[in-house]
Design a protein around this motif. Structure first.
Motif, PDB file in Angstrom:
ATOM      1  N   PRO A 188       0.794  -1.245   0.000  1.00  0.00           N
ATOM      2  CA  PRO A 188       0.000   0.000   0.000  1.00  0.00           C
ATOM      3  C   PRO A 188       0.823   1.289   0.000  1.00  0.00           C
ATOM      4  O   PRO A 188       0.245   2.366  -0.074  1.00  0.00           O
ATOM      5  N   THR A 189       2.159   1.185   0.093  1.00  0.00           N
ATOM      6  CA  THR A 189       2.952   2.425   0.115  1.00  0.00           C
ATOM      7  C   THR A 189       2.792   3.209  -1.176  1.00  0.00           C
ATOM      8  O   THR A 189       2.997   4.423  -1.198  1.00  0.00           O
ATOM      9  N   GLU A 192       0.710   6.558  -1.487  1.00  0.00           N
ATOM     10  CA  GLU A 192       1.211   7.887  -1.114  1.00  0.00           C
ATOM     11  C   GLU A 192       1.044   8.845  -2.294  1.00  0.00           C
ATOM     12  O   GLU A 192       1.612   8.648  -3.369  1.00  0.00           O
ATOM     13  N   TRP A 212      -6.150   3.555   9.117  1.00  0.00           N
ATOM     14  CA  TRP A 212      -5.168   2.718   8.416  1.00  0.00           C
ATOM     15  C   TRP A 212      -4.129   3.576   7.703  1.00  0.00           C
ATOM     16  O   TRP A 212      -2.930   3.277   7.770  1.00  0.00           O
ATOM     17  N   PHE A 213      -4.565   4.634   7.029  1.00  0.00           N
ATOM     18  CA  PHE A 213      -3.611   5.544   6.378  1.00  0.00           C
ATOM     19  C   PHE A 213      -2.623   6.101   7.402  1.00  0.00           C
ATOM     20  O   PHE A 213      -1.415   6.175   7.147  1.00  0.00           O
ATOM     21  N   SER A 215      -1.743   4.780  10.351  1.00  0.00           N
ATOM     22  CA  SER A 215      -0.822   3.752  10.871  1.00  0.00           C
ATOM     23  C   SER A 215       0.229   3.365   9.845  1.00  0.00           C
ATOM     24  O   SER A 215       1.362   3.011  10.202  1.00  0.00           O
ATOM     25  N   GLU A 216      -0.125   3.428   8.547  1.00  0.00           N
ATOM     26  CA  GLU A 216       0.821   3.079   7.482  1.00  0.00           C
ATOM     27  C   GLU A 216       1.616   4.290   7.002  1.00  0.00           C
ATOM     28  O   GLU A 216       2.463   4.160   6.110  1.00  0.00           O
ATOM     29  N   GLU A 217       1.343   5.457   7.613  1.00  0.00           N
ATOM     30  CA  GLU A 217       2.016   6.716   7.233  1.00  0.00           C
ATOM     31  C   GLU A 217       1.854   7.001   5.742  1.00  0.00           C
ATOM     32  O   GLU A 217       2.796   7.338   5.031  1.00  0.00           O
ATOM     33  N   ILE A 218       0.604   6.848   5.282  1.00  0.00           N
ATOM     34  CA  ILE A 218       0.254   7.101   3.885  1.00  0.00           C
ATOM     35  C   ILE A 218      -0.575   8.371   3.818  1.00  0.00           C
ATOM     36  O   ILE A 218      -1.523   8.544   4.582  1.00  0.00           O
ATOM     37  N   THR A 265      -6.394  -5.135   1.686  1.00  0.00           N
ATOM     38  CA  THR A 265      -5.954  -5.062   3.076  1.00  0.00           C
ATOM     39  C   THR A 265      -7.008  -5.673   3.982  1.00  0.00           C
ATOM     40  O   THR A 265      -8.209  -5.436   3.799  1.00  0.00           O
ATOM     41  N   ALA A 267      -6.692  -5.052   7.166  1.00  0.00           N
ATOM     42  CA  ALA A 267      -6.681  -4.124   8.309  1.00  0.00           C
ATOM     43  C   ALA A 267      -7.939  -3.254   8.334  1.00  0.00           C
ATOM     44  O   ALA A 267      -8.344  -2.777   9.396  1.00  0.00           O
TER      45      ALA A 267
END
Length: 307
Positions: A188-189, A192, A212-213, A215-218, A265, A267
Motif C-alpha cells: 500500500p505504500t 502515497e 489505516w492511512f 498507521s501506514e504513514e500514507i 488489506t 486491516a
C-alpha cells in the motif's frame, strides 16, 4: 373520536374503481341519486373534493387518489379476512419492508437481499433508501422489518433494536488499467499521493480507512468524497481516481465497472448488520438473509482476499 362511514367509503371505492356511478349503482343494485348523495356526504365529512367532473367522466382529485389508495387497502384486507374466516386461501404475499442506508454499497445490498426472493413463502419485498437515522426511526415505528447497516446500534441511537452481524470482510482498492499499472506495485505504500475517491467521513469504513492511512504513514490525495458509493465507482470507472470496496464483492466490481484490483488489506474491515426490533428473528425473509450471509456469502468468499 371521529368515525369513518365505511358504507360511504365503500361506495366511493366502487365508483373510483369502476370509473362511473352508473356501474357502481348497477353492481350495488342502488339508484344513481342514492350513491351520488352518499359521495357528497363523504366529501362533506372530509371537507375535500374527491372527484372532478371532466365531460361525462368523474376523475379523482389528488386528495381522492390518496383516499382511494387507503380504501383499496382497507377493502382488500376485508376480503382476506372473510377468506381466512371461511378457511379459504388468502393469497396475499407476506410484505417485507427493508431500509437500506445510502452508505451500503448497492452490490452488497443486492447480494444480502437476494435470499429474501428465494424463500418458500410468497414474499413481497419493498426497499426503502434513506439516511441511517431516518430508517432507524421508521424501524422503531414498526414501518420497517429490518434495516441494513455498516455499524451496530450505538448508544446515541435512541431506538430499542438489536444488531445481528451478517458478516465481515477486508477492503480492496480498484482502478482503471492505467491507474492499476501505476499504483499496484509496492501496495500500500504506492498509495502515497495517489488520487483517491472515498466514502464521506460519516461512514464507519471511512473512519477505518483514515486510521489505516495514519498507521501506514500514507498520505493519499483525496479527489472526491461520496455518500453514494455507486456514484463513487462510476467516477472510478472513468479513471478519476482509485476507490475502495468490500473484498467480498471484488469480482462483481471488476466485472460491472471494468476495473482491476490494485491491492487488498485485511486491516480495514467492513462489517454488515441486520438491525431489527426482534432479539430473536422471526420474519422468514430476515431469517433467510441472515442464514445465507453467514453460511454462504461471507463464509464462501473468505478466500478471495488471499487469492
Amino acid at each position: 373520536m371521529e368515525w369513518l362511514n365505511y358504507h360511504h367509503l365503500y361506495y366511493f371505492w366502487l365508483v373510483a374503481r369502476d370509473g362511473s356511478i352508473a356501474k357502481a349503482a348497477e353492481q350495488l343494485k342502488l339508484a344513481h341519486p342514492t350513491i351520488s348523495k352518499q359521495l357528497r356526504q363523504l366529501e362533506a365529512s372530509f371537507e375535500e373534493k374527491l372527484f372532478d367532473q371532466v365531460g361525462r367522466n368523474l376523475v379523482l382529485t389528488e386528495f381522492g387518489q390518496t383516499v382511494f389508495r387507503y380504501a383499496e387497502e382497507i377493502f382488500t384486507i376485508g376480503r382476506e379476512l372473510q377468506d381466512a374466516v371461511h378457511g379459504r386461501p388468502i393469497g396475499r404475499p407476506l410484505k417485507f419492508e427493508v431500509g437500506i442506508p445510502d452508505v451500503i454499497p448497492k452490490l452488497i445490498a443486492y447480494l444480502l437481499l437476494m435470499p429474501a426472493f428465494r424463500v418458500d413463502e410468497d414474499i413481497h419485498v419493498v426497499c426503502h433508501e434513506g439516511k441511517h437515522e431516518e430508517l432507524l426511526a421508521e424501524l422503531a415505528l414498526h414501518r420497517l422489518d429490518m434495516v441494513l447497516s455498516d455499524a451496530p446500534i450505538g448508544p446515541t441511537d435512541n431506538v430499542r433494536a438489536f444488531s445481528h452481524l451478517l458478516g465481515e470482510c477486508g477492503s480492496s482498492f480498484f482502478g482503471t488499467s492505467a491507474l492499476t499499472s501505476k499504483y499496484r506495485r509496492k501496495f500500500p505504500t504506492s498509495l502515497e499521493g495517489a488520487p483517491l475517491l472515498l466514502p464521506t467521513v460519516k461512514t464507519a469504513v471511512r473512519r477505518a480507512l483514515e486510521q489505516w492511512f495514519y498507521s501506514e504513514e500514507i498520505r493519499p490525495s483525496i479527489v472526491g468524497e461520496f455518500d453514494d458509493t455507486a456514484l463513487m465507482k462510476v467516477f472510478g470507472q472513468d479513471g478519476v481516481g482509485l476507490f475502495p470496496a468490500p473484498t467480498v464483492i471484488e469480482k462483481e466490481v471488476c466485472r460491472q465497472y471494468n476495473v482491476q484490483v490494485v491491492g487488498r488489506t485485511e486491516a480495514v474491515r467492513e462489517r454488515y448488520y441486520a438491525i431489527s426490533v426482534e432479539r430473536r428473528l422471526k420474519h422468514p425473509a430476515v431469517v433467510a438473509i441472515c442464514e445465507s450471509a453467514r453460511q454462504k456469502l461471507f463464509e464462501y468468499r473468505k478466500g478471495v482476499s488471499s487469492s
